[in-house]
Design an enzyme around this catalytic site. Structure first.
Site, PDB file in Angstrom:
ATOM      1  N   GLY A 202       0.798  -1.214   0.000  1.00 54.91           N
ATOM      2  CA  GLY A 202       0.000   0.000   0.000  1.00 54.91           C
ATOM      3  C   GLY A 202       0.835   1.269   0.000  1.00 54.91           C
ATOM      4  N   GLU A 227      -5.759  -7.813  -7.130  1.00 55.78           N
ATOM      5  CA  GLU A 227      -5.449  -7.710  -5.707  1.00 55.78           C
ATOM      6  C   GLU A 227      -4.221  -6.817  -5.553  1.00 55.78           C
ATOM      7  OE1 GLU A 227      -5.707 -10.747  -7.295  1.00 55.78           O
ATOM      8  OE2 GLU A 227      -7.843 -10.843  -6.795  1.00 55.78           O
ATOM      9  N   LEU A 228      -4.351  -5.702  -4.877  1.00 54.99           N
ATOM     10  CA  LEU A 228      -3.295  -4.702  -4.770  1.00 54.99           C
ATOM     11  C   LEU A 228      -2.012  -5.298  -4.201  1.00 54.99           C
ATOM     12  CD1 LEU A 228      -2.529  -1.691  -5.063  1.00 54.99           C
ATOM     13  CD2 LEU A 228      -3.304  -1.376  -2.700  1.00 54.99           C
ATOM     14  N   ASP A 229      -0.911  -5.151  -4.950  1.00 62.12           N
ATOM     15  CA  ASP A 229       0.433  -5.579  -4.528  1.00 62.12           C
ATOM     16  C   ASP A 229       0.512  -7.070  -4.232  1.00 62.12           C
ATOM     17  OD1 ASP A 229       1.218  -2.917  -4.708  1.00 62.12           O
ATOM     18  OD2 ASP A 229       0.792  -2.508  -2.600  1.00 62.12           O
ATOM     19  N   GLU A 230      -0.345  -7.865  -4.867  1.00 57.89           N
ATOM     20  CA  GLU A 230      -0.367  -9.307  -4.629  1.00 57.89           C
ATOM     21  C   GLU A 230       0.039 -10.109  -5.861  1.00 57.89           C
ATOM     22  OE1 GLU A 230      -0.931 -11.077  -1.962  1.00 57.89           O
ATOM     23  OE2 GLU A 230      -1.746  -9.656  -0.513  1.00 57.89           O
TER      24      GLU A 230
END
Length: 286
Positions: A202, A227-230
């Site tokens: 994040g 999926e953020l930063d996944e």
């Protein structure tokens, strides 16, 4: 070095005995001479991955593709074939922090990154980057706020499509792409995250790291997913820091890590060395 007349074949399929022999024999029957080969069998997933570089003096690209189509079915094979002389078109997305963009432009201009830049898309005006050499590079200013996000992304999507872009690079583009666009760009959109994932996801990861008193900071290049930063990780690097370093020091040190991680990732991708393996990657280093 990219040599005309060379082809790169990448493949994955269910693992079983005889795959290497089958692929080698098929290419030999097509007149191909293998000059580089790497392979990996994933015991956990039961899948086999391979990257080959070969020369072919007898058949053109279309004939090679046609020959592979039937052969691939016998191995339930997912594959790509590329003439190594064919340069990919790369779209660069950037926000206010432009150190990664500056580094990519430099490496591209000196021939280190064999690609064509389809354009630069920024959510800040061109004068923000007035110290960069953007001569001859299409530049698109697409401002965005919470009320215009969908409209801005529609224009962004159209620019990617119309320019024939093969790869999208988020070079510190500090906007979250929609799930719809990330699905459309699956496997061809890379982000440089200013943290050693999976830690400190994040916003403001260096400040998060400072508050935790970390002794190592890093950067991560990964494929973009909904999926953020996944997304599957491609490349990472780190630097040691101390208790005396401030958040500003971490940011300064981090800029250097981010530049080199993203440059390495681009070189790997452009030479077909990155293969998706579910939520992970197989990366064949030279």
């Amino acid at each position: 070095m990219i040599i005309p007349g060379q082809f790169v074949l990448t493949l994955s399929c269910p693992d079983r005995a005889g795959i290497v022999a089958a692929v080698s024999n098929h290419l030999a029957a097509q007149g191909g001479n293998i000059i580089e080969a790497q392979q990996f069998g994933d015991a956990e997933t039961g899948r086999f991955f391979m990257r080959l570089v070969f020369e072919d003096a007898e058949r053109d690209f279309a004939a090679l593709e046609q020959g592979l189509e039937g052969f691939a079915k016998s191995l339930a094979m997912q594959w790509t074939l590329r003439n190594r002389a064919q340069r990919r078109r790369v779209m660069l997305l950037v926000s206010k922090f432009d150190h990664c963009l500056a580094d990519i432009l430099y490496r591209w201009r000196i021939g280190e990154l064999p690609m064509d830049i389809a354009g630069v898309i920024a959510n800040h005006p061109r004068e923000t980057y007035r110290h960069l050499d953007l001569d001859g590079v299409p530049f698109h200013y697409l401002p965005v706020d919470k009320n215009s996000r969908a409209e801005q992304e529609g224009v962004l999507d159209a620019l990617i499509e119309q320019s024939g872009t093969d790869l999208v690079v988020l070079a510190r583009y500090m906007q979250i792409l929609s799930s719809e666009l990330t699905r459309k760009l699956a496997g061809r959109c890379i982000n440089i995250h200013h943290s050693f994932l999976p830690g400190f996801k994040g916003a403001r990861p260096y400040h998060q790291a400072y508050r935790r008193g970390v002794k190592l900071i890093g950067a991560t290049a990964h494929f973009v997913t909904a999926e953020l930063d996944e997304g599957p990780i491609i490349e990472q690097d780190i630097e040691r820091v101390t208790h005396a370093d401030t958040p500003e020091d971490l940011i300064r040190i981090g800029r250097d890590i981010e530049r080199r991680v993203l440059a390495r990732t681009l070189r790997l991708y452009l030479d077909d060395r990155v293969l998706l393996n579910g939520g992970k990657t197989v990366v064949f280093h030279s």
